[in-house]
Design an enzyme around this catalytic site. Structure first.
Site, mmCIF file in Angstrom:
data_model
loop_
_atom_site.group_PDB
_atom_site.id
_atom_site.type_symbol
_atom_site.label_atom_id
_atom_site.label_comp_id
_atom_site.label_asym_id
_atom_site.label_seq_id
_atom_site.Cartn_x
_atom_site.Cartn_y
_atom_site.Cartn_z
ATOM 1 N N CYS A 162 0.823 -1.215 0.000
ATOM 2 C CA CYS A 162 0.000 0.000 0.000
ATOM 3 C C CYS A 162 0.856 1.265 0.000
ATOM 4 C CB CYS A 162 -0.953 -0.015 1.192
ATOM 5 S SG CYS A 162 -0.164 -0.343 2.784
ATOM 6 N N TYR A 163 1.833 1.341 0.900
ATOM 7 C CA TYR A 163 2.717 2.509 0.911
ATOM 8 C C TYR A 163 3.508 2.635 -0.396
ATOM 9 C CZ TYR A 163 2.098 3.506 5.950
ATOM 10 O OH TYR A 163 1.602 3.848 7.191
#
Length: 359
Positions: A162-163
């Protein structure tokens, strides 16, 4: 004229009980071209999906079963693995041998070098013995907007974290074209609590995280290595950067702010906006905001969108890039379905949400 309801892709979801699995079930259940063939989840084996998830009933219901490679191969064209790091690597080679294409949401195949994975994921490497060097090399990194051609021909997709999704969407256009210095890049990112998963955790209790924000993994967060690996690929040389994540008191969403030094200090924010617009031209999930408009996580909640904004600080020649995503959709399950669409020869945006409910 009758409308065809034939669904052409059979999907096994392995690890259906976590937050990522829940999103996958919803998206595939509502997808016009895919159907759920198998639901695997260790926590709820033997129970009916609709019984334990009355808030997310699916057509026909399904019994949750243990992973059985032979049964999955009989019933499924694709398997999406939403499993803890390390565990996916124990199933993936077996599924591929049976002709099932795999999309993995863990970090097991995000590095071309298995030795690098073992260096970053030391605990998992000690627990799970791995020798699948060839599959690490074969796997395609599932950043959909940049690797769609490779994804369409692949049998193994390593879906990004996600990051990394939020941060690389900002870095790639500028590193690929050599517009920013590769040294001194700083990423400041903030995520909601769902990024920590569904298992009980003291730090994710309401009384612990409400009305509070805190950094974690300040030095050596695992996503640092993933971001650096892909950033280095596009820069053409090794990129070392600073990445600091923060936990904020909301359920879903990521805000990533990237600071870098421009090679040409004469570039304006409008110039940089044009660079991003040209790079992501015709990409259905990338929205570039007007200069001076800054993204909010609520604007992309429950969508597969990335919203991007840019500023340039003329005092120091730095570019400030900002993005927001829904960590459970574009940062996880949504991007997996986007990749699945591409693998199946569909338009990448089929069956994926683009507009949030607001407020």
């Amino acid at each position: 004229m009758a409308i065809s309801t034939l669904k052409t892709g059979r999907i096994a979801i392995i690890g259906a009980s976590g937050y990522g699995g829940l999103q996958l079930v919803k998206l595939i259940n509502e997808h016009p071209d895919f159907e759920i063939s198998t639901l695997n989840g260790e926590r709820s084996v033997g129970k009916n999906w609709n019984e334990i998830n009355p808030f997310m009933k699916i057509l026909g219901d399904k019994k949750i079963t243990k992973s059985n490679i032979d049964e999955i191969a009989l019933d499924s064209d694709y398997a999406i693995l939403s499993l803890p790091n390390g565990l996916s690597s124990q199933l993936t080679p077996l599924l591929l041998k049976k002709g099932v294409k795999v999309l993995d949401l863990s970090a097991d195949y995000r590095f071309k070098s298995l030795d690098k994975w073992k260096e970053v994921y030391t605990k998992e490497a000690a627990k799970y013995k791995r020798y699948d060097y060839d599959l690490c090399e074969e796997a395609i990194y599932g950043f959909s907007e940049e690797f769609s051609s490779e994804i369409s021909k692949s049998r193994l997709i390593a879906c990004p974290g996600c990051y990394p999704t939020a941060s690389l969407s900002l870095l790639i256009p500028f590193l690929k074209q050599g517009l920013i210095e590769s040294e001194g890049i700083i990423i400041d990112a903030k995520s909601g609590t769902s990024g920590g998963g569904r298992n009980p955790s003291e730090q994710l209790l309401l009384s612990e995280c409400s009305e509070s924000i805190r950094p974690y993994g300040v030095i050596g967060h695992r996503h640092t290595a993933e971001i650096e690996s892909i950033a280095s690929h596009f820069a053409g040389h090794q990129v070392n950067l600073q990445f600091t994540p923060h936990l904020v008191p909301m359920v879903r969403g990521i805000l990533s702010t990237v600071y870098a030094r421009l090679r040409d200090p004469g570039l304006t924010a409008e110039d940089c906006k044009i660079v991003i617009e040209a790079f992501y031209k015709d990409q259905p999930f990338i929205d570039i905001l007007p200069v001076g408009t800054y993204p909010a996580t609520k604007w992309v909640k429950n969508t597969n969108k990335v919203m991007i904004s840019v500023e340039v600080d003329k005092r120091n020649g730095r570019i400030v890039l900002m993005s927001v995503i829904d960590n459970l959709l574009k940062g996880q399950a949504g991007q997996a379905i986007q990749n699945l669409n591409i693998m199946h020869g569909l338009e990448s945006d089929i069956g994926l949400p683009k507009i949030t409910f607001y407020p």
